[in-house]
Design a protein around this motif. Sequence first.
Motif, PDB file in Angstrom:
ATOM      1  N   ALA A 125      -8.086  22.049  35.960  1.00  0.00           N
ATOM      2  CA  ALA A 125      -7.311  22.031  37.203  1.00  0.00           C
ATOM      3  C   ALA A 125      -7.603  23.302  38.008  1.00  0.00           C
ATOM      4  O   ALA A 125      -7.458  24.412  37.506  1.00  0.00           O
ATOM      5  CB  ALA A 125      -5.823  21.928  36.884  1.00  0.00           C
ATOM      6  N   ASP A 126      -8.046  23.100  39.256  1.00  0.00           N
ATOM      7  CA  ASP A 126      -8.397  24.244  40.113  1.00  0.00           C
ATOM      8  C   ASP A 126      -7.300  24.457  41.149  1.00  0.00           C
ATOM      9  O   ASP A 126      -7.237  23.749  42.144  1.00  0.00           O
ATOM     10  CB  ASP A 126      -9.739  23.979  40.801  1.00  0.00           C
ATOM     11  CG  ASP A 126     -10.293  25.230  41.475  1.00  0.00           C
ATOM     12  OD1 ASP A 126      -9.547  26.220  41.619  1.00  0.00           O
ATOM     13  OD2 ASP A 126     -11.484  25.203  41.874  1.00  0.00           O
ATOM     14  N   GLU A 127      -6.452  25.424  40.902  1.00  0.00           N
ATOM     15  CA  GLU A 127      -5.317  25.742  41.778  1.00  0.00           C
ATOM     16  C   GLU A 127      -4.591  24.481  42.253  1.00  0.00           C
ATOM     17  O   GLU A 127      -4.427  24.269  43.455  1.00  0.00           O
ATOM     18  CB  GLU A 127      -5.795  26.578  42.977  1.00  0.00           C
ATOM     19  CG  GLU A 127      -6.568  27.808  42.523  1.00  0.00           C
ATOM     20  CD  GLU A 127      -6.502  28.965  43.510  1.00  0.00           C
ATOM     21  OE1 GLU A 127      -5.412  29.195  44.055  1.00  0.00           O
ATOM     22  OE2 GLU A 127      -7.530  29.621  43.705  1.00  0.00           O
ATOM     23  N   PRO A 128      -4.134  23.674  41.291  1.00  0.00           N
ATOM     24  CA  PRO A 128      -3.558  22.371  41.665  1.00  0.00           C
ATOM     25  C   PRO A 128      -2.278  22.496  42.490  1.00  0.00           C
ATOM     26  O   PRO A 128      -1.884  21.540  43.141  1.00  0.00           O
ATOM     27  CB  PRO A 128      -3.262  21.712  40.317  1.00  0.00           C
ATOM     28  CG  PRO A 128      -3.091  22.845  39.365  1.00  0.00           C
ATOM     29  CD  PRO A 128      -4.039  23.910  39.846  1.00  0.00           C
ATOM     30  N   LYS A 163     -13.798  31.915  39.721  1.00  0.00           N
ATOM     31  CA  LYS A 163     -12.961  30.944  39.003  1.00  0.00           C
ATOM     32  C   LYS A 163     -13.426  29.505  39.205  1.00  0.00           C
ATOM     33  O   LYS A 163     -13.595  28.751  38.244  1.00  0.00           O
ATOM     34  CB  LYS A 163     -11.488  31.063  39.464  1.00  0.00           C
ATOM     35  CG  LYS A 163     -10.901  32.444  39.313  1.00  0.00           C
ATOM     36  CD  LYS A 163      -9.430  32.489  39.755  1.00  0.00           C
ATOM     37  CE  LYS A 163      -9.186  32.120  41.210  1.00  0.00           C
ATOM     38  NZ  LYS A 163      -9.784  33.045  42.187  1.00  0.00           N
ATOM     39  N   THR A 164     -13.629  29.137  40.477  1.00  0.00           N
ATOM     40  CA  THR A 164     -14.047  27.753  40.754  1.00  0.00           C
ATOM     41  C   THR A 164     -15.423  27.484  40.158  1.00  0.00           C
ATOM     42  O   THR A 164     -15.662  26.426  39.561  1.00  0.00           O
ATOM     43  CB  THR A 164     -14.030  27.480  42.277  1.00  0.00           C
ATOM     44  OG1 THR A 164     -12.670  27.523  42.719  1.00  0.00           O
ATOM     45  CG2 THR A 164     -14.631  26.126  42.621  1.00  0.00           C
ATOM     46  N   THR A 165     -16.309  28.457  40.284  1.00  0.00           N
ATOM     47  CA  THR A 165     -17.648  28.303  39.703  1.00  0.00           C
ATOM     48  C   THR A 165     -17.552  28.050  38.198  1.00  0.00           C
ATOM     49  O   THR A 165     -18.204  27.139  37.669  1.00  0.00           O
ATOM     50  CB  THR A 165     -18.492  29.569  39.982  1.00  0.00           C
ATOM     51  OG1 THR A 165     -18.547  29.773  41.395  1.00  0.00           O
ATOM     52  CG2 THR A 165     -19.887  29.429  39.427  1.00  0.00           C
TER      53      THR A 165
END
Length: 224
Positions: free
Chosen positions: A168-171, A47-49
Amino acid sequence: MSNILEVKKLTKKYKDGDIEVTALDNVSFSLPEGFDLAILGPSGSGKTTLLQLAGGLDTMTSGDVIISGQSIKNMSDSDISDFRNQTMGFIFQMINLHDFFTAKENVMLPMLVAGVDRAEAEEKALKLLEKVGLSPRANHLPKQLSGGEQQRVAVARALANDPKIIFADEPTGKLDKANSKLVIDILENLSHENGMSVVMITHDENIAKRFSRVIKLENGSVKK
Ligand SMILES: Nc1ncnc2c1ncn2[C@@H]1O[C@H](COP(=O)(O)OP(=O)(O)O)[C@@H](O)[C@H]1O
Ligand SMILES: [Mg+2]
């Protein structure tokens, strides 16, 4: 309708000495302008990638990413920074506010980078802080704010240059329930009020349900 984001056969391999990890394997999808998207998947699924590549924060191994009609693949570092500053907003789980700047100054920064004059940037920052419910905290330093308040400052900062797309990454990963709800409500309203697109990583199915599109990642691939 045109697409704000097109991800085409995107592949990312990390090499550590002899060991190669395929973090993303041939991922393709598109997102029409003004829609929001949740990316769901277990830890390590890529996901982050995916978010970093889509936002041009890291380089792809192969494939392409097209944002607002423009391929970011061959942009120079300075072109991609300008393009990011003008077109995209980012919100991370690790909030990354500047410790020595007030909430207002943190929100002003991306505008000053874009060449907006100081008075205008200040006025806009105050409006954005009002939008996230933090007018009374405008002159506070990050350390004087709770985690939830800091993340709301980061949301205001992400909106500074009226981006077309927010990543947004797991905000809400480090926030309590009440603050998570506030942040998600703000993000969700953006697409409805301003036609802004939001791409958000979460591993919470209940949060994902509120988004108009959902893709699930597993082992670096989109799960059908
Ligand atoms: N800089 C890196 N170097 C080597 N491997 C990495 C790097 N970043 C991520 N990975 C690997 O890529 C895979 C996907 O990671 P990531 O995108 O962070 O997943 P998620 O955000 O879904 O938890 C994992 O196996 C992870 O260990
Ligand atoms: Mg992650």
